[in-house]
Design an enzyme around this catalytic site. Structure first.
Site, PDB file in Angstrom:
ATOM      1  N   CYS A 163     -18.678  33.390  -6.642  1.00 31.00           N
ATOM      2  CA  CYS A 163     -18.540  34.715  -7.256  1.00 31.00           C
ATOM      3  C   CYS A 163     -17.123  35.271  -7.049  1.00 31.00           C
ATOM      4  O   CYS A 163     -16.578  35.190  -5.954  1.00 31.00           O
ATOM      5  CB  CYS A 163     -19.569  35.668  -6.658  1.00 31.00           C
ATOM      6  SG  CYS A 163     -19.519  37.303  -7.418  1.00 31.00           S
ATOM      7  N   CYS A 184     -37.883  40.439 -12.324  1.00 35.78           N
ATOM      8  CA  CYS A 184     -36.731  41.241 -11.941  1.00 35.78           C
ATOM      9  C   CYS A 184     -35.503  40.336 -12.000  1.00 35.78           C
ATOM     10  O   CYS A 184     -35.613  39.118 -11.805  1.00 35.78           O
ATOM     11  CB  CYS A 184     -36.951  41.759 -10.523  1.00 35.78           C
ATOM     12  SG  CYS A 184     -35.558  42.675  -9.855  1.00 35.78           S
ATOM     13  N   CYS A 208     -34.210  49.119  -9.568  1.00 35.22           N
ATOM     14  CA  CYS A 208     -34.384  48.746  -8.163  1.00 35.22           C
ATOM     15  C   CYS A 208     -33.009  48.895  -7.538  1.00 35.22           C
ATOM     16  O   CYS A 208     -32.074  48.183  -7.910  1.00 35.22           O
ATOM     17  CB  CYS A 208     -34.872  47.292  -8.081  1.00 35.22           C
ATOM     18  SG  CYS A 208     -34.875  46.644  -6.398  1.00 35.22           S
ATOM     19  N   CYS A 225     -17.261  41.305  -1.990  1.00 37.53           N
ATOM     20  CA  CYS A 225     -18.229  42.014  -1.145  1.00 37.53           C
ATOM     21  C   CYS A 225     -18.205  41.388   0.266  1.00 37.53           C
ATOM     22  O   CYS A 225     -18.515  40.197   0.423  1.00 37.53           O
ATOM     23  CB  CYS A 225     -19.622  41.901  -1.752  1.00 37.53           C
ATOM     24  SG  CYS A 225     -19.643  42.294  -3.513  1.00 37.53           S
ATOM     25  N   ARG A 256     -38.597  48.814   0.105  1.00 38.04           N
ATOM     26  CA  ARG A 256     -38.702  47.393   0.479  1.00 38.04           C
ATOM     27  C   ARG A 256     -37.972  47.076   1.779  1.00 38.04           C
ATOM     28  O   ARG A 256     -36.777  47.338   1.909  1.00 38.04           O
ATOM     29  CB  ARG A 256     -38.169  46.519  -0.666  1.00 38.04           C
ATOM     30  CG  ARG A 256     -38.367  45.024  -0.400  1.00 38.04           C
ATOM     31  CD  ARG A 256     -38.062  44.171  -1.618  1.00 38.04           C
ATOM     32  NE  ARG A 256     -38.784  44.657  -2.774  1.00 38.04           N
ATOM     33  CZ  ARG A 256     -38.218  44.986  -3.923  1.00 38.04           C
ATOM     34  NH1 ARG A 256     -36.930  44.856  -4.083  1.00 38.04           N
ATOM     35  NH2 ARG A 256     -38.945  45.436  -4.920  1.00 38.04           N
ATOM     36  N   CYS A 298     -21.060  39.159   1.708  1.00 32.80           N
ATOM     37  CA  CYS A 298     -21.765  38.176   0.877  1.00 32.80           C
ATOM     38  C   CYS A 298     -21.306  36.725   1.040  1.00 32.80           C
ATOM     39  O   CYS A 298     -20.129  36.401   0.842  1.00 32.80           O
ATOM     40  CB  CYS A 298     -21.666  38.582  -0.590  1.00 32.80           C
ATOM     41  SG  CYS A 298     -22.695  37.522  -1.635  1.00 32.80           S
ATOM     42  N   CYS A 330     -37.905  37.668  -8.599  1.00 31.53           N
ATOM     43  CA  CYS A 330     -36.561  38.205  -8.837  1.00 31.53           C
ATOM     44  C   CYS A 330     -35.529  37.082  -8.876  1.00 31.53           C
ATOM     45  O   CYS A 330     -35.383  36.323  -7.924  1.00 31.53           O
ATOM     46  CB  CYS A 330     -36.215  39.206  -7.735  1.00 31.53           C
ATOM     47  SG  CYS A 330     -34.572  39.921  -7.959  1.00 31.53           S
TER      48      CYS A 330
HETATM   49  N1  SAM Z   1     -24.112  39.619  -7.850  1.00 32.85           N
HETATM   50  C1  SAM Z   1     -25.073  40.604  -8.043  1.00 32.85           C
HETATM   51  C2  SAM Z   1     -24.737  41.925  -7.395  1.00 32.85           C
HETATM   52  O1  SAM Z   1     -23.931  41.934  -6.483  1.00 32.85           O
HETATM   53  O2  SAM Z   1     -25.289  42.932  -7.823  1.00 32.85           O
HETATM   54  C3  SAM Z   1     -26.470  40.199  -7.608  1.00 32.85           C
HETATM   55  C4  SAM Z   1     -26.665  39.349  -6.377  1.00 32.85           C
HETATM   56  S1  SAM Z   1     -26.227  40.145  -4.842  1.00 32.85           S
HETATM   57  C5  SAM Z   1     -26.326  38.800  -3.713  1.00 32.85           C
HETATM   58  C6  SAM Z   1     -27.605  41.208  -4.526  1.00 32.85           C
HETATM   59  C7  SAM Z   1     -27.579  42.059  -3.300  1.00 32.85           C
HETATM   60  O3  SAM Z   1     -27.823  41.275  -2.158  1.00 32.85           O
HETATM   61  C8  SAM Z   1     -26.316  42.794  -2.946  1.00 32.85           C
HETATM   62  O4  SAM Z   1     -26.129  43.957  -3.669  1.00 32.85           O
HETATM   63  C9  SAM Z   1     -26.517  43.103  -1.485  1.00 32.85           C
HETATM   64  O5  SAM Z   1     -27.123  44.371  -1.342  1.00 32.85           O
HETATM   65  C10 SAM Z   1     -27.487  42.010  -1.025  1.00 32.85           C
HETATM   66  N2  SAM Z   1     -26.853  41.128  -0.034  1.00 32.85           N
HETATM   67  C11 SAM Z   1     -25.932  40.172  -0.272  1.00 32.85           C
HETATM   68  N3  SAM Z   1     -25.558  39.564   0.861  1.00 32.85           N
HETATM   69  C12 SAM Z   1     -26.250  40.147   1.864  1.00 32.85           C
HETATM   70  C13 SAM Z   1     -26.286  39.968   3.288  1.00 32.85           C
HETATM   71  N4  SAM Z   1     -25.517  39.064   3.888  1.00 32.85           N
HETATM   72  N5  SAM Z   1     -27.127  40.730   4.012  1.00 32.85           N
HETATM   73  C14 SAM Z   1     -27.912  41.654   3.394  1.00 32.85           C
HETATM   74  N6  SAM Z   1     -27.910  41.872   2.057  1.00 32.85           N
HETATM   75  C15 SAM Z   1     -27.089  41.142   1.302  1.00 32.85           C
HETATM   76  C1  DTB Z   2     -31.821  43.048  -2.169  1.00 33.76           C
HETATM   77  O1  DTB Z   2     -31.661  44.271  -1.954  1.00 33.76           O
HETATM   78  N1  DTB Z   2     -31.808  42.121  -1.220  1.00 33.76           N
HETATM   79  C2  DTB Z   2     -31.977  40.804  -1.796  1.00 33.76           C
HETATM   80  C3  DTB Z   2     -32.175  41.123  -3.301  1.00 33.76           C
HETATM   81  N2  DTB Z   2     -32.006  42.533  -3.363  1.00 33.76           N
HETATM   82  C4  DTB Z   2     -31.352  40.459  -4.293  1.00 33.76           C
HETATM   83  C5  DTB Z   2     -30.854  39.886  -1.504  1.00 33.76           C
HETATM   84  C6  DTB Z   2     -30.592  39.692  -0.034  1.00 33.76           C
HETATM   85  C7  DTB Z   2     -29.566  38.630   0.079  1.00 33.76           C
HETATM   86  C8  DTB Z   2     -29.318  38.218   1.503  1.00 33.76           C
HETATM   87  C9  DTB Z   2     -28.280  37.177   1.612  1.00 33.76           C
HETATM   88  C10 DTB Z   2     -28.600  35.865   0.968  1.00 33.76           C
HETATM   89  O2  DTB Z   2     -29.717  35.331   1.122  1.00 33.76           O
HETATM   90  O3  DTB Z   2     -27.715  35.311   0.287  1.00 33.76           O
HETATM   91 FE1  SF4 Z   3     -20.854  38.436  -5.958  1.00 29.74          FE
HETATM   92 FE2  SF4 Z   3     -22.201  38.488  -3.668  1.00 29.74          FE
HETATM   93 FE3  SF4 Z   3     -20.841  40.636  -4.448  1.00 29.74          FE
HETATM   94 FE4  SF4 Z   3     -23.085  39.912  -5.784  1.00 29.74          FE
HETATM   95  S1  SF4 Z   3     -22.956  40.602  -3.679  1.00 29.74           S
HETATM   96  S2  SF4 Z   3     -21.114  40.559  -6.677  1.00 29.74           S
HETATM   97  S3  SF4 Z   3     -22.946  37.658  -5.593  1.00 29.74           S
HETATM   98  S4  SF4 Z   3     -19.961  38.627  -3.936  1.00 29.74           S
END
Ligand code: SAM
Ligand code: DTB
Ligand code: SF4
Length: 330
Positions: A53, A129, A189, A57, A261, A60, A97
């Site tokens: 990506c 979702c 959501c 973030c 959730r 992430c 989802c």
């Molecule tokens: N790329 C899209 C976005 O950012 O909206 C969708 C996928 S993203 C992985 C979805 C959500 O996962 C993020 O908004 C964040 O709240 C959550 N997330 C990602 N990495 C995480 C982590 N290490 N711990 C907890 N939540 C995480």
């Molecule tokens: C949300 O609030 N938490 C989920 C879902 N929406 C997409 C994602 C959590 C991701 C945790 C890190 C991972 O597994 O990559």
């Molecule tokens: Fe990309 Fe992860 Fe950020 Fe979603 S949360 S926009 S997958 S870097």
């Protein structure tokens, strides 16, 4: 009670700072008023396009710029995704989802494939979702027409703290996507993460944003940061369970009809700790041995926890307008 979306930060701070057991009790009372007690929605996540990506973030593991153990994977095939959804349904999950590590949805063949997947999962009788980054009003409309039930797009933290966590987009961008989702008639959501190094004021600010949206989100995921090696936040301290409980209870009081959730972070919580989260108003979880890329309790473990605590899975489409349900059943 009239749903309120004119909460002030001062009012929210007062709720958030209530002595803990008092706060849990108040949240629990409201929970009983608006929801069938003991019913928990079971959702399952699948990362249908993983890693690579372009966003930054800081939490992430899928951001291309961080050196994490996540391998990049192209968009999955529809058949593979449907097989996984079917497995989740058979294990008792009612919401599926699909996550894609995209900055935003683009109008291309991949999006057409996603629309096909949405149609297929909907036909299985599950709430579908997606979480795929930013989208336009037109793309939201196409997803709705394909049968999308909800779109996940988290605000993640407060507006003030946002730029410390993400610099490649703004809080306004996030809110714009949420408005596009809402306008298309898709259930919103949206929630956030704690453990990002935010202050209590930031947490209150995030709950203020969510609870003063024109319509409360249908579901509000509260995630505890999963600390992934290679991300800038890998060495952050573990989230305190009492902070998690405080967030859940405050969210429940501010948005009584929403599904709150208990999302990421459950592998580091005992059953007793999760039970307190349910007492505080959480009524939804992700189940299945993976979230998107990180571990999560497996279906069997959660079934055993449900048995122990006397919880039962919530049926699909319980909040859907009758017409929608009819259309789906016929
Ligand atoms: N790329 C899209 C976005 O950012 O909206 C969708 C996928 S993203 C992985 C979805 C959500 O996962 C993020 O908004 C964040 O709240 C959550 N997330 C990602 N990495 C995480 C982590 N290490 N711990 C907890 N939540 C995480
Ligand atoms: C949300 O609030 N938490 C989920 C879902 N929406 C997409 C994602 C959590 C991701 C945790 C890190 C991972 O597994 O990559
Ligand atoms: Fe990309 Fe992860 Fe950020 Fe979603 S949360 S926009 S997958 S870097």
């Amino acid at each position: 009670m009239q749903m309120r979306n004119d909460w002030t930060k001062e009012e929210i701070a007062e709720i958030y700072n209530t002595p803990l057991l008092e706060l849990i009790y108040s949240a629990s009372m409201l929970h009983r008023e608006y929801h069938a007690t003991g019913e928990v929605q079971v959702c399952t996540l699948l990362s249908i396009k993983t890693g690579g990506c372009p966003e930054d973030c800081a939490y992430c593991p899928q951001a291309a710029r961080y050196n994490t153990a996540v391998d990049v994977q192209a968009l999955m095939k529809k058949e593979e995704v449907l097989a996984y959804a079917k497995k989740a349904k058979d294990a008792g999950s009612t919401r599926f989802c699909m996550g894609a590590a995209w900055r935003e949805i683009r109008d291309n063949k991949d999006f057409d494939r996603v629309l096909d997947m949405v149609k297929g999962v909907n036909e299985l009788g599950m709430e579908v979702c997606c979480t795929m980054g930013m989208l336009t009003e037109e793309q939201a409309k196409k997803l709705y027409d394909a049968g999308l039930y909800a779109y996940n797009h988290n605000v993640d933290t407060s507006e003030e703290h946002y730029a410390d966590i993400i610099t490649t987009r703004t809080y306004k961008d996030r809110l714009k996507t949420l408005a596009n989702v809402r306008k298309a008639g898709i259930s919103v959501c949206s929630g956030g993460i704690i453990g990002l190094g935010e202050t209590h004021e930031d947490r209150i600010g995030m709950l203020h944003t969510l609870s003063t949206l024109p319509v409360h989100p249908g579901s509000v995921p509260i995630n505890a940061l999963v600390r992934v090696k290679g991300t800038p936040l890998q060495d952050n301290p573990k989230v305190d369970i009492w902070d998690m409980i405080r967030m859940i209870a405050t969210a429940r009081i501010l948005m009584p009809t929403a599904m709150v959730r208990l999302s990421a972070g459950r592998t580091e919580m005992s059953i007793a700790e999760q039970a307190l989260c349910f007492m505080a108003g959480a009524n939804s979880i992700f189940s299945g041995d993976k979230l998107l890329t990180t571990p999560n309790p497996a279906f069997d473990e959660d079934n055993a926890m449900f048995q122990l605590l006397g919880l039962k899975p919530r049926e699909a489409f319980k909040d859907a307008p009758t017409a929608v349900v009819k259309e789906l059943i016929i």
